[in-house]
Design an enzyme around this catalytic site. Structure first.
Site, PDB file in Angstrom:
ATOM      1  N   LYS B 150       0.599 -20.318 -12.430  1.00 17.72           N
ATOM      2  CA  LYS B 150       1.149 -19.480 -11.356  1.00 17.72           C
ATOM      3  C   LYS B 150       0.130 -19.526 -10.212  1.00 17.72           C
ATOM      4  O   LYS B 150      -1.002 -19.061 -10.358  1.00 17.72           O
ATOM      5  CB  LYS B 150       1.367 -18.055 -11.876  1.00 17.72           C
ATOM      6  CG  LYS B 150       2.094 -17.140 -10.883  1.00 17.72           C
ATOM      7  CD  LYS B 150       1.100 -16.359 -10.105  1.00 17.72           C
ATOM      8  CE  LYS B 150       1.712 -15.573  -8.970  1.00 17.72           C
ATOM      9  NZ  LYS B 150       0.668 -15.040  -8.068  1.00 17.72           N
ATOM     10  N   GLY B 205      -8.508 -12.090 -12.162  1.00 20.43           N
ATOM     11  CA  GLY B 205      -8.139 -11.273 -11.004  1.00 20.43           C
ATOM     12  C   GLY B 205      -8.540  -9.826 -11.189  1.00 20.43           C
ATOM     13  O   GLY B 205      -9.519  -9.524 -11.879  1.00 20.43           O
ATOM     14  N   SER B 206      -7.760  -8.942 -10.578  1.00 20.00           N
ATOM     15  CA  SER B 206      -8.156  -7.542 -10.536  1.00 20.00           C
ATOM     16  C   SER B 206      -7.823  -6.806 -11.830  1.00 20.00           C
ATOM     17  O   SER B 206      -6.986  -7.246 -12.626  1.00 20.00           O
ATOM     18  CB  SER B 206      -7.433  -6.841  -9.382  1.00 20.00           C
ATOM     19  OG  SER B 206      -6.052  -6.713  -9.700  1.00 20.00           O
ATOM     20  N   GLY B 210      -4.413  -7.345 -13.899  1.00 22.85           N
ATOM     21  CA  GLY B 210      -4.703  -7.815 -15.251  1.00 22.85           C
ATOM     22  C   GLY B 210      -4.163  -6.873 -16.304  1.00 22.85           C
ATOM     23  O   GLY B 210      -3.596  -7.297 -17.324  1.00 22.85           O
ATOM     24  N   GLU B 229      -9.597 -12.113 -17.198  1.00 24.25           N
ATOM     25  CA  GLU B 229     -10.967 -11.843 -16.750  1.00 24.25           C
ATOM     26  C   GLU B 229     -10.817 -10.977 -15.511  1.00 24.25           C
ATOM     27  O   GLU B 229     -10.270 -11.415 -14.501  1.00 24.25           O
ATOM     28  CB  GLU B 229     -11.667 -13.171 -16.471  1.00 24.25           C
ATOM     29  CG  GLU B 229     -13.162 -13.046 -16.305  1.00 24.25           C
ATOM     30  CD  GLU B 229     -13.565 -13.129 -14.856  1.00 24.25           C
ATOM     31  OE1 GLU B 229     -13.571 -12.066 -14.201  1.00 24.25           O
ATOM     32  OE2 GLU B 229     -13.855 -14.241 -14.386  1.00 24.25           O
ATOM     33  N   CYS B 266     -16.959 -12.475  -9.212  1.00 21.45           N
ATOM     34  CA  CYS B 266     -16.861 -11.471 -10.280  1.00 21.45           C
ATOM     35  C   CYS B 266     -18.208 -11.179 -10.902  1.00 21.45           C
ATOM     36  O   CYS B 266     -18.358 -10.201 -11.617  1.00 21.45           O
ATOM     37  CB  CYS B 266     -15.862 -11.931 -11.345  1.00 21.45           C
ATOM     38  SG  CYS B 266     -16.170 -13.607 -11.896  1.00 21.45           S
ATOM     39  N   GLU B 358     -15.935  -1.134  -8.423  1.00 17.23           N
ATOM     40  CA  GLU B 358     -16.324  -2.404  -7.818  1.00 17.23           C
ATOM     41  C   GLU B 358     -15.970  -2.456  -6.334  1.00 17.23           C
ATOM     42  O   GLU B 358     -14.876  -2.085  -5.929  1.00 17.23           O
ATOM     43  CB  GLU B 358     -15.617  -3.550  -8.567  1.00 17.23           C
ATOM     44  CG  GLU B 358     -16.001  -4.944  -8.078  1.00 17.23           C
ATOM     45  CD  GLU B 358     -15.341  -6.062  -8.897  1.00 17.23           C
ATOM     46  OE1 GLU B 358     -14.536  -5.754  -9.793  1.00 17.23           O
ATOM     47  OE2 GLU B 358     -15.633  -7.232  -8.618  1.00 17.23           O
TER      48      GLU B 358
END
Lengths: 506, 506
Positions: B150, B205-206, B210, B229, B266, B358
């Site tokens: 994707k 991603g976020s 996620g 992740e 990240c 974050e």
């Protein structure tokens, strides 16, 4: 003793398990190995007392329960071997490399650490081998994770007695306080599974309960891995060649596998696909002369089995081959003799809904297939994931050199896609506890088919990889040190960008 | 090209991926290795065209994107090495043993098979290394699983261009039709993740997205593994000794790590715990003379960063050390220079809610701790799971022989409990792609901390163990055959109940 564990007792259990985690993680693999062997010894010493309680609570035979204690002790000893071997740590060392293709590569070393406290929901049908000190518990303790066992309500006194033996042995072997706890009651188990201090769950039981618990684990604010071993119908495929060669041997093996432990095994063969018109049903009838009656584990399982059996017998086209039965005694216990039925593939297909679901007890279905059947295509049509799939071949077919070899290969591939263990010319019950064993399979056989619940590979479920970058020796875990004080296998990467294999075709 | 993928196109993608699974699973590891190397070669050949598109779509620099293509190619080559080495198959052979303690032990052999079709949701911040042909894709294809990527909406044209390069190379290398697909659009991705033919998901991603996808994967009728992740704040601990020894070196390393790729990594260090009153803030100010301005990846990320930055600066007790900023151009793009702030431990504690989350962009917080602080206890107080945790020590402290050694060991243990990688005297950004790398960590760093998303161990996520019991040679997978035609490492168990180690203390 075996009351539902309630707060504040439950809170104390979780708090003590969490408090024990750092000290338990710091024990050496050899010390944990000694402790696990001490538990094995203690269980064997207490065998006759434990088996006496087990017979009363479960209805399983003395012979079965005695051998199960032996199996449980062997399992524990195998995990001790695993710990001392150290391969389970998968220690990897990538030395620093100033010439790495992507710039200076630091020294990176990776091993596995215990997850932290784990809850294990024990099973009813193996009151030793999948219960308080069964395979999951052995793997959890071996990994260095504090263990909370949720006792199965089918054998609460045996659970208490086993727990006392284990706790005493663990303490005498010098394990930290709080590494092992037993709790009772489903609500208590759910509360522990939801607790943020718990880092993983293990379970052996039904699809319904397993799904419920897996959803709880996945939907926590911080999700945790949940390793459930659930339902399986364990399809068997028997070729015309195999029946022509040894119908009697197959018939007697099948009956033993279906009726052993009153069919209450997750690896019981639920279906056998056989050629229509074969001699096997008659051979099974002939082998069925002296089938003993067995008590089912508890009244609920017995009632559920009786209902499934009635539904199967009432399904259109289903013919009894061995017309066993079930009777209930004054305590509500069900006593069963094996039932084997046959049905044509067409009728099986028409009554799929009624027939495919697992019948937990001594019952199996022979599905008679026409000669032109594509057996590989039957697997996805009738079952989802299974623990096992079995193929019985003739000696000729086993060479892979018969006209039907391509069809057999396709069937083996289809089985491998849907099961955790593919068997040839044997029976799926009686799971060997060895390093190569795989007891797991795609949903709904397990909640997570990336690992096994039997065999020493099961320890990986309760470990987590951690890498150390440029760590001074003083701060490296023992398995990663250059002097390798534990003598574990270390996989040391060659210097250079890689083994350079990827550049061969430049 | 980069329109949202809709049915019937989407159905065709999933159907083709599912149809390709058996043929792809049957390719030899060496053939897959050749194909993966061909993709690496093709990406390097197309580098300048791809980088041109990438600069336009992401705002990342030519230098960064060029080196990212190299990294992506190296990753692919490393997986080719992994395939040819064969250790990833974890081939185990337990020979039959008539004298096994639990009765005759059958021959059991275990290897790993590909899961089937997998969807990989690619990331915005690494348009090559965590995107169409990034690490997850390399692991999925290496495992032999058909891959549906994707595309990230942040670089749709680059995704299309990369996909065309990869698809051409895979086809030319003889891989089966249908092993690789690119789709666009979040709804399309969700539909694929829910499809019963899909066997696993990967994501970078976020936390928000996620978690949403992990819940979808876990709550399917047949749940599948989902390897996400997500977020990480990567705490750093710097001792007084380290600052006394090399404040300038640490200051400049910290700044580089915080500001590289505009802080959109990240593994960016979000917090550094330093002794109150140390020289480090001044050293950082001194090192900050010529900090360039970087465009953030997209307007949404830029707005979010501006909001987080404002909230942090407005928090009581927060003092700017480097007062960077962010300005928006006429296209809505944000251009940022690094912001470093300092806050006392007390003020940090009081504003935990506002400060801990974050900040995705070039910002980091120095937390100044009193001399008597128990740093090991700070980890669980302020952060959950993280990808990395870092410790900067003096040369003396690194010997493990200073008065504060016990405190440092406790801190290392606390870090190891909460992160996937513990670093010493280095910076967490710039993740080496090697066999021992561990890029993962407890929730919310990842959805599943039993594996890594960087390094060759990542391949295990897309494999499933299968055992073969008493299989005739003709029906054994190549890695399990006695003649070992692929020359893979085979772990062969000794005969006998076990290595008998468990019986030593009988």
């Amino acid at each position: 003793m075996s009351h539902e564990t309630l707060s504040p007792e439950l809170e104390a259990v979780v708090a003590r398990a969490a408090a024990a985690a750092p000290a338990f993680a710091a024990t050496s693999p050899e010390d944990r190995a000694r402790a696990i062997v001490a538990v094995a010894d203690a269980l064997e010493t207490a065998k006759s007392d434990l088996v006496t309680i087990g017979i009363r609570e479960t209805g399983l035979t003395e012979a079965r329960l005695s051998s199960e204690v032996t199996r449980t002790a062997v399992q524990l000893r195998l995990f001790a071997d695993t710990l001392v071997d150290g391969g389970y740590l998968d220690a990897r060392i990538d030395p620093a490399d100033p010439d790495f293709a992507l710039g200076v590569r630091p020294d990176i070393r990776r091993t596995h650490l215990p997850l932290g406290p784990v809850i294990n929901f024990s099973a009813s049908n193996f009151p030793f081998a999948f219960s308080v000190m069964g395979g999951d518990s052995a793997a959890i303790l071996a990994a260095g994770c504090p263990l909370i066992v949720k006792a199965h309500s089918g054998h609460p006194e045996l659970s208490d007695a086993t727990a006392e033996v284990a706790a005493t042995a663990l303490a005498a072997a010098g394990m930290p306080d709080g590494v092992f706890h037993l709790i009772h009651g489903r609500e208590a188990g759910v509360a522990v599974l939801k607790d943020p201090r718990i880092k993983a769950g293990a379970f052996t039981g039904s699809i319904t309960v397993g799904r419920l618990l897996a959803d709880i684990a996945a939907n926590r604010p911080a999700p945790i891995p949940f390793y459930g071993e659930l339902g399986s119908v364990n399809p068997v495929f028997i070729t015309a060649g195999a029946i022509a060669e040894r119908a009697d041997v197959i018939a007697s093996g099948y009956l033993t596998s279906v009726s052993g432990s009153a069919g209450q095994l997750c690896t019981k063969p639920g279906f056998a696909f056989i050629p229509a018109g074969s001699a096997l049903p008659e051979a099974i009838r002939a082998a069925a002369d002296e089938l003993p009656e067995h008590r089912l584990l508890d009244p609920r399982i017995a009632r559920s089995f009786a209902e499934r059996r009635d539904a199967i017998l009432a399904s259109p086209g289903v013919r009894p081959v061995i017309d066993g039965g079930i009777r209930f005694d004054e305590h509500g216990h069900g006593w069963a003799t094996p039932t084997i039925v046959a049905v044509s593939l067409d009728d099986f297909r028409h009554s799929k809904e009624a027939l495919v679901e697992e019948a937990f007890g001594p019952l199996s279905i022979l599905v008679e297939t026409p000669a032109d059947t594509d057996h590989a295509a039957l697997m996805p049509e009738f079952t989802e994931g299974n623990l096992t799939g079995t193929l019985h071949l003739s000696a000729d077919e086993a060479t892979g050199d018969t006209p039907n070899a391509a069809e057999l290969h396709a069937l083996v591939d289809a089985l491998a896609q849907q099961v955790g263990r593919v068997l040839f010319n044997g029976w799926s019950t009686g799971v060997a506890v060895t390093p190569a064993q795989q007891h797991g399979g795609p949903w709904p056989a397990t909640t997570n088919d990336s690992s096994t619940s039997v065999g020493t590979a099961a320890i990986t479920r309760f470990l987590r990889p951690v890498a150390y970058q440029n760590a001074p020796t003083a701060f490296l875990p023992a398995p990663l040190r250059d002097d390798n004080p534990l003598s574990v296998p270390q996989s040391i990467a060659p210097a250079g960008e890689s083994k350079s294999w990827g550049h061969r075709w430049h």
